[in-house]
Design a protein around this motif. Structure first.
Motif, mmCIF file in Angstrom:
data_model
loop_
_atom_site.group_PDB
_atom_site.id
_atom_site.type_symbol
_atom_site.label_atom_id
_atom_site.label_comp_id
_atom_site.label_asym_id
_atom_site.label_seq_id
_atom_site.Cartn_x
_atom_site.Cartn_y
_atom_site.Cartn_z
ATOM 1 N N TRP A 177 46.775 2.231 15.634
ATOM 2 C CA TRP A 177 46.589 0.905 16.203
ATOM 3 C C TRP A 177 46.667 -0.070 15.034
ATOM 4 C CZ3 TRP A 177 41.325 -0.493 18.944
ATOM 5 C CH2 TRP A 177 41.375 -1.832 19.358
ATOM 6 N N ASP A 205 51.476 0.571 19.055
ATOM 7 C CA ASP A 205 50.286 0.095 19.767
ATOM 8 C C ASP A 205 50.450 -1.398 20.078
ATOM 9 O OD1 ASP A 205 47.633 -0.066 20.739
ATOM 10 O OD2 ASP A 205 47.034 1.570 19.427
ATOM 11 N N ILE A 206 49.436 -1.985 20.679
ATOM 12 C CA ILE A 206 49.542 -3.350 21.229
ATOM 13 C C ILE A 206 50.077 -4.419 20.274
ATOM 14 C CG2 ILE A 206 47.897 -3.148 23.101
ATOM 15 C CD1 ILE A 206 45.697 -4.095 21.221
ATOM 16 N N ILE A 242 53.431 0.894 23.817
ATOM 17 C CA ILE A 242 52.317 0.952 24.775
ATOM 18 C C ILE A 242 52.489 -0.164 25.811
ATOM 19 C CG2 ILE A 242 50.754 -0.659 23.559
ATOM 20 C CD1 ILE A 242 48.481 1.347 23.979
ATOM 21 N N TRP A 279 42.701 -6.631 26.267
ATOM 22 C CA TRP A 279 43.083 -7.078 24.912
ATOM 23 C C TRP A 279 43.628 -8.500 24.879
ATOM 24 C CZ3 TRP A 279 40.378 -4.016 22.325
ATOM 25 C CH2 TRP A 279 40.419 -2.635 22.465
ATOM 26 N N TRP A 313 53.922 4.639 26.713
ATOM 27 C CA TRP A 313 52.541 5.066 26.604
ATOM 28 C C TRP A 313 51.773 4.056 27.448
ATOM 29 C CZ3 TRP A 313 50.251 3.572 21.194
ATOM 30 C CH2 TRP A 313 48.899 3.872 21.127
ATOM 31 N N ASP A 315 48.221 2.573 29.110
ATOM 32 C CA ASP A 315 46.838 2.606 28.638
ATOM 33 C C ASP A 315 45.959 1.608 29.401
ATOM 34 O OD1 ASP A 315 44.753 3.410 27.025
ATOM 35 O OD2 ASP A 315 45.219 1.987 25.426
ATOM 36 N N MET A 316 44.672 1.692 29.137
ATOM 37 C CA MET A 316 43.655 0.794 29.689
ATOM 38 C C MET A 316 43.716 0.795 31.220
ATOM 39 S SD MET A 316 42.530 -0.069 26.765
ATOM 40 C CE MET A 316 41.517 -1.539 26.624
ATOM 41 N N ARG A 432 46.533 7.366 29.735
ATOM 42 C CA ARG A 432 45.161 7.699 29.362
ATOM 43 C C ARG A 432 44.384 8.173 30.593
ATOM 44 N NH1 ARG A 432 41.144 3.804 26.023
ATOM 45 N NH2 ARG A 432 40.903 2.797 28.047
ATOM 46 N N TRP A 445 46.730 12.100 27.212
ATOM 47 C CA TRP A 445 46.043 12.553 26.005
ATOM 48 C C TRP A 445 44.551 12.414 26.257
ATOM 49 C CZ3 TRP A 445 46.967 7.394 26.366
ATOM 50 C CH2 TRP A 445 46.137 6.496 25.706
ATOM 51 N N ASP A 448 40.036 8.220 23.360
ATOM 52 C CA ASP A 448 39.564 7.760 22.044
ATOM 53 C C ASP A 448 38.460 8.663 21.479
ATOM 54 O OD1 ASP A 448 41.298 5.746 22.559
ATOM 55 O OD2 ASP A 448 39.768 4.222 22.930
ATOM 56 N N PHE A 481 40.283 9.309 16.412
ATOM 57 C CA PHE A 481 40.664 7.904 16.622
ATOM 58 C C PHE A 481 39.650 6.962 15.957
ATOM 59 C CE2 PHE A 481 40.243 4.103 19.400
ATOM 60 C CZ PHE A 481 41.504 3.564 19.237
ATOM 61 N N HIS A 506 46.626 9.799 15.555
ATOM 62 C CA HIS A 506 46.405 8.408 15.984
ATOM 63 C C HIS A 506 45.031 7.952 15.518
ATOM 64 C CE1 HIS A 506 46.610 4.751 18.264
ATOM 65 N NE2 HIS A 506 45.741 5.122 19.189
HETATM 66 C C1 GLC Z 1 42.686 2.086 23.624
HETATM 67 C C2 GLC Z 1 43.531 3.335 23.476
HETATM 68 C C3 GLC Z 1 43.904 3.521 22.026
HETATM 69 C C4 GLC Z 1 44.622 2.289 21.520
HETATM 70 C C5 GLC Z 1 43.773 1.049 21.747
HETATM 71 C C6 GLC Z 1 44.520 -0.229 21.415
HETATM 72 O O1 GLC Z 1 41.474 2.223 23.004
HETATM 73 O O2 GLC Z 1 42.867 4.461 23.956
HETATM 74 O O3 GLC Z 1 44.691 4.662 21.871
HETATM 75 O O4 GLC Z 1 44.889 2.432 20.160
HETATM 76 O O5 GLC Z 1 43.388 0.962 23.100
HETATM 77 O O6 GLC Z 1 45.628 -0.378 22.227
#
Ligand code: GLC
Length: 682
Positions: A177, A205-206, A242, A279, A313, A315-316, A432, A445, A448, A481, A506
């Motif tokens: 990240w 990642d983001i 992501i 985020w 990927w 997520d969230m 996730r 996966w 975290d 993580f 990661h």
């Molecule tokens: C979440 C994900 C993680 C990622 C983070 C930022 O915590 O599980 O893998 O790095 O968000 O996107």
């Protein structure tokens, strides 16, 4: 034997897709074998256990292989601190097998309910499993076969085949990240080249996005993203961006505006679009339970595919809500009230107010009241009795009804993965959160984890229970993580990761740099990563057998050596397919560990000098029984059953370079049954 018990009018979750036509279906019949059931607005099932009964299953969860003695909740949860007492993780997989070593019976129960299910696995009462559901509309599946393995396999058969990842997904993946620019990506490539470290994928990642907006790429940091993607592809490296569930609430974002004007987002009771923070700050949440929304969202991934991306990927998607508008208002009101009490000196105890103030803020995240505050629009035919009796706003289609999110919470990520997978065939996809059935659309996966020694063991524990739920291509964040890893811890994590289908390093932002080349003696990391590539033909074959033929890739020893009391209770070793056993080291400063061999096995000791990079491992036959096995952090020791051998190829720096014509076999020189290499990667 497979029985289905229908209570009331359940929501059609789509968890089970291959229910045999000759299996028995019972309606409002409480006679589930081995259980006593009580239904009155809610559902309670109690199962009496014998002293020695064991419980396997529960997919992504804490605890050991044997889950007896702990409470679990089936509720997709974003909680990054996976400490022992926690009851829920990101995946919700409410199935379990009760195994009686004395009677040799295995009974599987799957509670197909998409909201909260509490599974008290002989915690409150040492001899009782108590399952509770706050609703009386659900399906229960009961499966009984002659062995633990067959029982698990029958469950796999009814939930459908697993999603298959492209072959390159077996390669080493680097993630962190914080990668945010061409320069960051170039540095990873350059360092892998410099130290001859294999690499097949870099996860983005983001921070690659523009203000954390889905489907955008930061132009300043990636001036020619298409060129970046194709440059990497030429090197055999895939970029995996992501995409989060919540889309930023943003006037300038065309996709977000499209979502609003078409009514694609979840709404609160007043019919307004739900706003909660992730985020990017306040975001909107696509109502993935609507088919038209799944289509719309799924198609958006093509925007990145046009740039050459072939892997995602997601997520969230529990979904995470850091706070809602309502939540923030209520919390700040409470804080003001507490502060006033303090200032007016009306306190009995200062400590308690400090806790209360902390709680007022702490409970904002992923709160039940937020999950209860919004709705999905679902076809009447699917919703069953979970449909709202008095709808608070009008659905867009007359065929739909409203369902409260908290009642179907565990299906949100399921439907997000379905959206992406159905609209984009042949891609790599990693999610996730998940529910039973998600494995048909995506890999997952383990979320975290932390750079903790115990999280190597936790990952080991989750592998078989995830396999039983159909999740084959899986793994944990190697190195951990959260918090800082050490060189030794990363090496030991990688030593497990060599065998997990997903081998991804990661780490969270703010933690110590965790790429292998940041540690001393990079050659030790090269050795471990190279060994992974040598084993890929074997591992890929096992992944494919498990994914397509419903086999389990990983099983506890209990599944094969149930007659052997020590093997039955062995909690830290795993069988990999029918030939291999792994026993990773998961304690600090260890020179090795105790290993129990349930039969004669060959010990394969791989090091830089022998096996990892080239040549054969040091091999010796060990007799059934207990052994102390030395294993330095830069060695990998694993076991092949006597009379068996596994295929290996020459080491390579990328899956594209793996050459099946270099296959040799490790293990017994004259295997009794030659290893069948049925699935070859390309
Ligand atoms: C979440 C994900 C993680 C990622 C983070 C930022 O915590 O599980 O893998 O790095 O968000 O996107």
């Amino acid at each position: 034997m497979i029985n289905k018990y229908i209570f009331g009018k359940p929501f059609e979750s789509e968890a089970v897709v291959d229910f045999p036509s000759d299996a028995k279906v019972f309606t409002d019949n409480k006679a589930i074998p081995g259980a006593s059931v009580c239904v009155s607005n809610d559902f309670k099932m109690t199962i009496e256990l014998d002293e020695l009964d064991m419980i396997f299953g529960l997919g992504e969860s804490l605890g050991g292989f044997n889950k007896r003695g702990k409470v679990f909740r089936s509720w997709c949860t974003d909680d990054p601190v996976h400490s022992e007492e926690k009851e829920a993780l990101y995946g919700a997989h409410p199935y379990f097998i009760i195994y009686s070593p004395t009677k040799k019976t295995s009974s599987l129960y799957f509670i197909d309910y998409p909201g909260l299910v509490t599974l008290d696995m002989a915690f409150t009462f040492y001899d009782k499993v108590v399952v509770t559901v706050p609703n009386d509309n659900l399906n229960v599946y009961y499966i009984k076969e002659d062995s633990l393995l067959d029982t698990a396999k029958t469950f796999r058969a009814i939930i459908g085949k697993s999603f298959v990842e492209p072959f390159w997904a077996m390669g080493y993946c680097q993630s962190r990240w914080g990668y945010k620019s061409d320069e960051d990506i170039d540095a990873i490539i350059a360092n892998h080249k410099k130290y001859s470290l294999p690499l097949d994928a870099i996860f983005m990642d983001i921070d690659y996005m523009e203000s954390f907006r889905n489907f955008t790429v930061n132009k300043a940091n990636f001036p020619d993203f298409k060129a970046t993607v194709s440059k990497l592809k030429a090197l055999g490296v895939h970029l995996v961006p992501i995409i989060d569930a919540g889309t930023k609430d943003c006037e300038e974002d065309e996709i977000d505006r499209e979502g609003i004007s078409n009514g694609y987002y979840c709404k609160t009771a007043d019919g307004k679009v739900l706003r909660a923070a992730v985020w990017p700050g306040f975001a909107h949440f696509p109502d993935f339970l609507q088919e038209r929304v799944r289509k719309w969202f799924g198609e958006k991934f093509k925007l990145l595919q046009q740039e050459g991306i072939d892997a995602f990927w997601i997520d969230m998607n529990e979904p995470v809500m850091f706070y809602s508008e309502e939540g923030i208002k209520a919390a700040s009101k409470k804080l003001k009230e507490y502060a006033q009490l303090v200032l007016d000196d009306k306190l009995a105890s200062g400590q308690i107010v400090a806790w209360q103030m902390k709680d007022a803020v702490g409970c904002l995240q992923n709160s039940m009241s937020d999950y209860e505050s919004f709705f999905h629009e679902v076809p009447k035919t699917v919703a069953g009795a979970l449909a709202q009796k008095e709808p608070c706003f009008k659905t867009q289609s007359a065929d739909d009804v409203l369902v409260r999110h908290s009642d179907i919470h565990n299906l949100y990520a399921f439907n997000m993965a379905k959206a992406v997978s159905q609209a984009n065939k042949g891609i790599f996809l990693l999610s996730r959160a998940s529910y039973i059935g998600s494995h048909r659309y995506t890999s997952i996966w383990m979320g975290d984890n932390f750079s903790w020694w115990s999280h190597i063991e936790l990952a080991l524990h989750m592998l078989p229970s995830l396999n039983m739920a159909g999740f084959i291509h899986t793994g944990c964040d190697l190195g951990g993580f959260g918090c800082n890893t050490s060189r030794e811890l990363l090496l030991r994590f990688l030593s497990l990761g060599i065998f997990t289908p997903l081998m991804r390093n990661h780490a969270a932002c703010g933690t110590r740099a965790q790429e292998c080349y940041n540690f001393e003696k990079v050659e030790d990391f090269r050795a471990l990563l190279s060994l992974r590539y040598r084993l890929i033909p074997f591992l890929y074959n096992e992944v494919m057998k498990a994914s397509l033929e419903g086999e389990l890739m990983f099983t506890p020893l209990a599944f094969e050596y149930g007659e052997d009391e020590i093997a039955l209770h062995c909690e830290d070793q795993l069988l990999l397919g029918k030939t291999v056993m792994i026993a990773p080291v998961y304690t600090a400063n260890a020179i090795g560990r105790n290993v129990y061999l349930p039969q004669n096995m060959l010990e394969l000791r791989c090091s830089s000098a022998q096996g990892c990079l080239s040549g054969k491992p040091q091999t010796r036959l060990l007799e059934k029984g207990a052994h102390f096995i030395k294993c330095a952090p830069n060695e990998v020791v694993f076991f092949v059953k006597e009379g068996c051998a596994i295929p290996v190829v020459d080491a390579a720096l990328n899956t594209k370079e793996l050459d099946y014509s270099t296959i040799t076999y490790w293990g017994s020189e004259n295997p009794v049954t030659p290893y069948e290499l049925k699935y070859k990667g390309e």
